[in-house]
Design an enzyme around this catalytic site. Structure first.
Site, PDB file in Angstrom:
ATOM      1  N   ASP A 149      51.626 -36.334  10.864  1.00  0.00           N
ATOM      2  CA  ASP A 149      52.706 -35.933   9.969  1.00  0.00           C
ATOM      3  C   ASP A 149      52.178 -34.764   9.157  1.00  0.00           C
ATOM      4  OD1 ASP A 149      55.528 -36.699   9.313  1.00  0.00           O
ATOM      5  OD2 ASP A 149      54.681 -36.399   7.319  1.00  0.00           O
ATOM      6  N   HIS A 200      45.033 -26.923   9.447  1.00  0.00           N
ATOM      7  CA  HIS A 200      45.073 -28.270   8.876  1.00  0.00           C
ATOM      8  C   HIS A 200      44.897 -29.341   9.947  1.00  0.00           C
ATOM      9  CE1 HIS A 200      48.840 -26.740  10.238  1.00  0.00           C
ATOM     10  NE2 HIS A 200      49.537 -27.826  10.003  1.00  0.00           N
ATOM     11  N   TYR A 239      56.487 -22.870  10.606  1.00  0.00           N
ATOM     12  CA  TYR A 239      56.301 -21.896   9.526  1.00  0.00           C
ATOM     13  C   TYR A 239      55.118 -20.944   9.763  1.00  0.00           C
ATOM     14  CZ  TYR A 239      59.473 -25.103   7.113  1.00  0.00           C
ATOM     15  OH  TYR A 239      60.556 -25.893   6.776  1.00  0.00           O
ATOM     16  N   ASP A 240      54.525 -20.974  10.959  1.00  0.00           N
ATOM     17  CA  ASP A 240      53.320 -20.173  11.218  1.00  0.00           C
ATOM     18  C   ASP A 240      53.466 -18.687  10.880  1.00  0.00           C
ATOM     19  OD1 ASP A 240      51.639 -22.205  11.972  1.00  0.00           O
ATOM     20  OD2 ASP A 240      51.976 -21.976  14.120  1.00  0.00           O
TER      21      ASP A 240
END
Ligand code: ITT
EC number: 3.6.1.66
Length: 211
Positions: A74, A195, A162-163
Protein backbone atom coordinates in the site's frame (compact mmCIF):
# COMPACT_ATOMS: atom_id res chain seq x y z
CA UNK A 1 12.32 -14.28 14.36
CA UNK A 2 10.76 -13.38 11.01
CA UNK A 3 9.27 -16.06 8.83
CA UNK A 4 10.98 -16.82 5.52
CA UNK A 5 9.13 -16.80 2.20
CA UNK A 6 9.53 -20.09 0.36
CA UNK A 7 7.74 -21.57 -2.65
CA UNK A 8 4.88 -19.79 -4.36
CA UNK A 9 3.89 -16.22 -3.49
CA UNK A 10 0.80 -14.29 -4.57
CA UNK A 11 1.47 -10.68 -5.54
CA UNK A 12 -1.71 -9.11 -4.21
CA UNK A 13 -2.04 -6.06 -6.43
CA UNK A 14 -4.30 -5.10 -9.33
CA UNK A 15 -2.04 -2.19 -10.31
CA UNK A 16 0.03 -3.20 -13.38
CA UNK A 17 2.78 -0.66 -12.60
CA UNK A 18 3.25 -2.01 -9.09
CA UNK A 19 3.00 -5.61 -10.28
CA UNK A 20 5.86 -5.09 -12.74
CA UNK A 21 8.04 -3.51 -10.03
CA UNK A 22 7.24 -6.20 -7.47
CA UNK A 23 8.04 -8.95 -9.98
CA UNK A 24 11.37 -7.30 -10.81
CA UNK A 25 12.23 -6.98 -7.12
CA UNK A 26 11.38 -10.63 -6.39
CA UNK A 27 12.97 -12.11 -9.53
CA UNK A 28 16.53 -12.53 -8.17
CA UNK A 29 15.25 -14.41 -5.12
CA UNK A 30 13.93 -17.40 -7.03
CA UNK A 31 10.38 -16.96 -5.74
CA UNK A 32 7.58 -18.25 -7.96
CA UNK A 33 5.25 -15.24 -8.10
CA UNK A 34 1.66 -15.36 -9.30
CA UNK A 35 -0.48 -12.23 -9.48
CA UNK A 36 -3.89 -11.64 -7.94
CA UNK A 37 -5.19 -11.01 -11.45
CA UNK A 38 -3.91 -14.36 -12.74
CA UNK A 39 -5.69 -16.10 -9.86
CA UNK A 40 -8.90 -14.11 -10.42
CA UNK A 41 -8.82 -12.72 -6.86
CA UNK A 42 -11.10 -9.79 -6.00
CA UNK A 43 -9.99 -6.44 -4.59
CA UNK A 44 -10.82 -5.99 -0.90
CA UNK A 45 -12.07 -2.62 0.31
CA UNK A 46 -9.20 -0.58 1.72
CA UNK A 47 -10.78 0.54 4.98
CA UNK A 48 -7.56 1.12 6.94
CA UNK A 49 -6.49 4.50 8.29
CA UNK A 50 -2.85 4.18 7.30
CA UNK A 51 -0.66 2.55 4.66
CA UNK A 52 0.34 -0.31 6.93
CA UNK A 53 -3.18 -1.41 7.76
CA UNK A 54 -4.28 -1.24 4.12
CA UNK A 55 -1.30 -3.37 3.05
CA UNK A 56 -2.35 -5.88 5.71
CA UNK A 57 -5.96 -5.93 4.48
CA UNK A 58 -4.84 -6.70 0.92
CA UNK A 59 -2.24 -9.33 1.87
CA UNK A 60 -4.53 -11.15 4.32
CA UNK A 61 -7.46 -11.21 1.88
CA UNK A 62 -5.28 -12.68 -0.88
CA UNK A 63 -3.61 -15.22 1.44
CA UNK A 64 -7.00 -16.44 2.67
CA UNK A 65 -8.49 -16.64 -0.82
CA UNK A 66 -5.50 -18.30 -2.51
CA UNK A 67 -4.36 -20.42 0.47
CA UNK A 68 -0.84 -19.22 -0.27
CA UNK A 69 1.47 -16.59 1.21
CA UNK A 70 0.59 -13.20 -0.29
CA UNK A 71 2.60 -10.01 -0.74
CA UNK A 72 0.86 -6.61 -0.85
CA UNK A 73 1.97 -3.00 -1.13
CA UNK A 74 0.00 0.00 0.00
CA UNK A 75 1.57 3.21 -1.12
CA UNK A 76 0.94 6.80 -2.04
CA UNK A 77 2.25 10.30 -2.19
CA UNK A 78 2.16 12.57 0.86
CA UNK A 79 2.34 16.31 0.10
CA UNK A 80 3.47 18.48 3.02
CA UNK A 81 1.68 21.69 1.90
CA UNK A 82 -1.57 19.73 1.49
CA UNK A 83 -1.45 18.43 5.07
CA UNK A 84 -0.41 15.00 3.85
CA UNK A 85 -3.00 14.60 1.05
CA UNK A 86 -3.59 12.59 -1.04
CA UNK A 87 -1.75 10.02 1.16
CA UNK A 88 -3.70 6.78 1.47
CA UNK A 89 -6.20 8.20 -1.04
CA UNK A 90 -3.59 8.53 -3.83
CA UNK A 91 -5.25 5.91 -6.04
CA UNK A 92 -8.73 7.35 -5.40
CA UNK A 93 -7.69 10.84 -6.53
CA UNK A 94 -7.27 9.37 -10.02
CA UNK A 95 -10.94 8.33 -10.07
CA UNK A 96 -12.49 5.24 -11.61
CA UNK A 97 -10.74 5.83 -14.94
CA UNK A 98 -7.34 5.97 -13.16
CA UNK A 99 -6.58 9.34 -14.69
CA UNK A 100 -3.29 10.37 -13.07
CA UNK A 101 -2.95 13.45 -15.26
CA UNK A 102 -6.12 14.68 -13.57
CA UNK A 103 -4.83 13.66 -10.13
CA UNK A 104 -1.51 15.48 -10.66
CA UNK A 105 -3.38 18.54 -11.98
CA UNK A 106 -5.52 18.53 -8.83
CA UNK A 107 -2.40 18.50 -6.63
CA UNK A 108 -0.89 21.34 -8.66
CA UNK A 109 -4.09 23.43 -8.48
CA UNK A 110 -4.19 23.02 -4.68
CA UNK A 111 -0.50 23.92 -4.40
CA UNK A 112 -1.06 27.06 -6.50
CA UNK A 113 -4.06 28.01 -4.35
CA UNK A 114 -1.76 27.85 -1.32
CA UNK A 115 0.94 29.87 -3.08
CA UNK A 116 3.28 26.86 -2.96
CA UNK A 117 5.49 27.76 -5.90
CA UNK A 118 9.00 27.70 -4.39
CA UNK A 119 10.58 24.22 -4.23
CA UNK A 120 10.80 24.30 -0.43
CA UNK A 121 7.00 24.70 -0.27
CA UNK A 122 6.55 21.73 -2.62
CA UNK A 123 8.04 18.95 -0.46
CA UNK A 124 6.49 15.50 -0.76
CA UNK A 125 7.34 11.88 -0.11
CA UNK A 126 6.22 8.54 -1.40
CA UNK A 127 5.48 5.84 1.17
CA UNK A 128 5.39 2.09 0.62
CA UNK A 129 4.07 -0.28 3.27
CA UNK A 130 4.68 -3.93 2.39
CA UNK A 131 2.98 -6.87 4.05
CA UNK A 132 3.45 -10.59 3.55
CA UNK A 133 0.60 -12.61 5.04
CA UNK A 134 0.39 -16.40 5.36
CA UNK A 135 -2.85 -18.41 5.32
CA UNK A 136 -2.37 -19.24 9.03
CA UNK A 137 -2.54 -15.53 9.91
CA UNK A 138 1.18 -14.84 10.37
CA UNK A 139 2.35 -11.49 8.93
CA UNK A 140 5.58 -9.65 8.29
CA UNK A 141 5.40 -5.87 7.70
CA UNK A 142 7.86 -3.14 6.69
CA UNK A 143 7.55 0.47 5.55
CA UNK A 144 9.82 3.00 3.82
CA UNK A 145 9.73 6.41 2.14
CA UNK A 146 11.58 8.52 -0.39
CA UNK A 147 11.65 12.31 -0.10
CA UNK A 148 11.55 14.83 -2.91
CA UNK A 149 9.95 17.88 -4.49
CA UNK A 150 6.99 18.20 -6.83
CA UNK A 151 7.63 19.77 -10.24
CA UNK A 152 5.23 21.25 -12.75
CA UNK A 153 4.61 20.46 -15.55
CA UNK A 154 5.03 16.69 -15.16
CA UNK A 155 8.14 15.28 -16.84
CA UNK A 156 8.68 11.90 -18.49
CA UNK A 157 6.54 8.95 -19.49
CA UNK A 158 8.22 6.13 -17.58
CA UNK A 159 6.81 4.57 -14.42
CA UNK A 160 3.21 5.12 -13.39
CA UNK A 161 0.92 7.17 -11.18
CA UNK A 162 2.50 10.36 -9.83
CA UNK A 163 6.03 9.54 -11.09
CA UNK A 164 6.27 12.40 -13.66
CA UNK A 165 5.72 15.00 -10.94
CA UNK A 166 8.16 13.62 -8.35
CA UNK A 167 11.79 14.74 -8.28
CA UNK A 168 13.65 12.63 -5.70
CA UNK A 169 16.18 14.51 -3.54
CA UNK A 170 19.69 14.52 -5.00
CA UNK A 171 18.50 13.89 -8.57
CA UNK A 172 17.77 16.11 -11.58
CA UNK A 173 15.26 13.80 -13.26
CA UNK A 174 11.78 12.85 -12.08
CA UNK A 175 10.79 9.23 -11.50
CA UNK A 176 8.90 9.60 -14.80
CA UNK A 177 12.21 10.28 -16.56
CA UNK A 178 14.08 7.37 -14.99
CA UNK A 179 14.62 3.85 -16.31
CA UNK A 180 13.05 1.21 -14.06
CA UNK A 181 16.50 0.09 -12.90
CA UNK A 182 17.21 3.62 -11.71
CA UNK A 183 13.89 4.08 -9.94
CA UNK A 184 13.73 0.77 -8.11
CA UNK A 185 16.75 -1.34 -9.08
CA UNK A 186 18.75 -2.69 -6.14
CA UNK A 187 22.53 -2.65 -5.75
CA UNK A 188 24.78 -3.47 -7.55
CA UNK A 189 22.73 -2.44 -10.62
CA UNK A 190 20.61 0.27 -8.99
CA UNK A 191 20.59 2.48 -5.93
CA UNK A 192 17.45 1.17 -4.24
CA UNK A 193 16.02 4.66 -4.63
CA UNK A 194 12.24 4.37 -4.56
CA UNK A 195 10.03 3.91 -1.52
CA UNK A 196 9.07 0.43 -2.75
CA UNK A 197 12.71 -0.59 -3.34
CA UNK A 198 13.67 0.67 0.13
CA UNK A 199 10.83 -1.19 1.79
CA UNK A 200 11.66 -4.30 -0.23
CA UNK A 201 15.28 -4.24 0.97
CA UNK A 202 13.98 -4.31 4.56
CA UNK A 203 11.60 -7.15 3.75
CA UNK A 204 14.29 -9.12 1.91
CA UNK A 205 16.60 -8.86 4.93
CA UNK A 206 14.09 -10.59 7.18
CA UNK A 207 12.06 -12.84 4.84
CA UNK A 208 14.09 -13.81 1.78
CA UNK A 209 17.16 -15.91 1.14
CA UNK A 210 20.16 -13.78 0.12
CA UNK A 211 20.47 -13.26 -3.65
P1 ITT B 1 -3.52 -2.22 -5.40
O1 ITT B 1 -4.26 -1.75 -4.17
O2 ITT B 1 -4.28 -3.25 -6.18
O3 ITT B 1 -2.12 -2.64 -5.09
P2 ITT B 1 -3.68 0.56 -6.12
O4 ITT B 1 -3.19 1.36 -7.30
O5 ITT B 1 -5.11 0.76 -5.71
O6 ITT B 1 -3.38 -0.96 -6.42
P3 ITT B 1 -2.81 1.76 -3.64
O7 ITT B 1 -4.15 1.71 -3.02
O8 ITT B 1 -1.62 1.39 -2.79
O9 ITT B 1 -2.72 0.82 -4.92
O10 ITT B 1 -2.61 3.19 -4.25
C1 ITT B 1 -1.36 3.71 -4.41
C2 ITT B 1 -1.37 4.80 -5.46
O11 ITT B 1 -0.27 5.69 -5.15
C3 ITT B 1 -1.10 4.24 -6.82
O12 ITT B 1 -2.29 4.03 -7.53
C4 ITT B 1 -0.24 5.31 -7.46
O13 ITT B 1 -1.02 6.25 -8.05
C5 ITT B 1 0.46 5.98 -6.31
N1 ITT B 1 1.81 5.41 -6.24
C6 ITT B 1 2.25 4.44 -5.40
N2 ITT B 1 3.51 4.13 -5.69
C7 ITT B 1 3.87 4.89 -6.73
C8 ITT B 1 5.03 5.00 -7.49
O14 ITT B 1 6.09 4.22 -7.28
N3 ITT B 1 5.04 5.88 -8.48
C9 ITT B 1 3.98 6.64 -8.74
N4 ITT B 1 2.83 6.60 -8.11
C10 ITT B 1 2.77 5.72 -7.08
Amino acid sequence: MARRITGKLVIATHNPGKLAEMRELLAPHGIEAVSAGELGLGEPEETGHDFRSNAGIKAVAAAQAAKLPAFADDSGIVVDALDGAPGIFSARWAGPTKDFTAAMTRIERLLQERGATAPDRRRAHFVSALCVAWPDGHREEVEARVDGTLVWPPRGTAGFGYDPMFLPDGHTRTFGEMESIEKHGLPPLGLGLSHRARAFVKLAEICLEPR
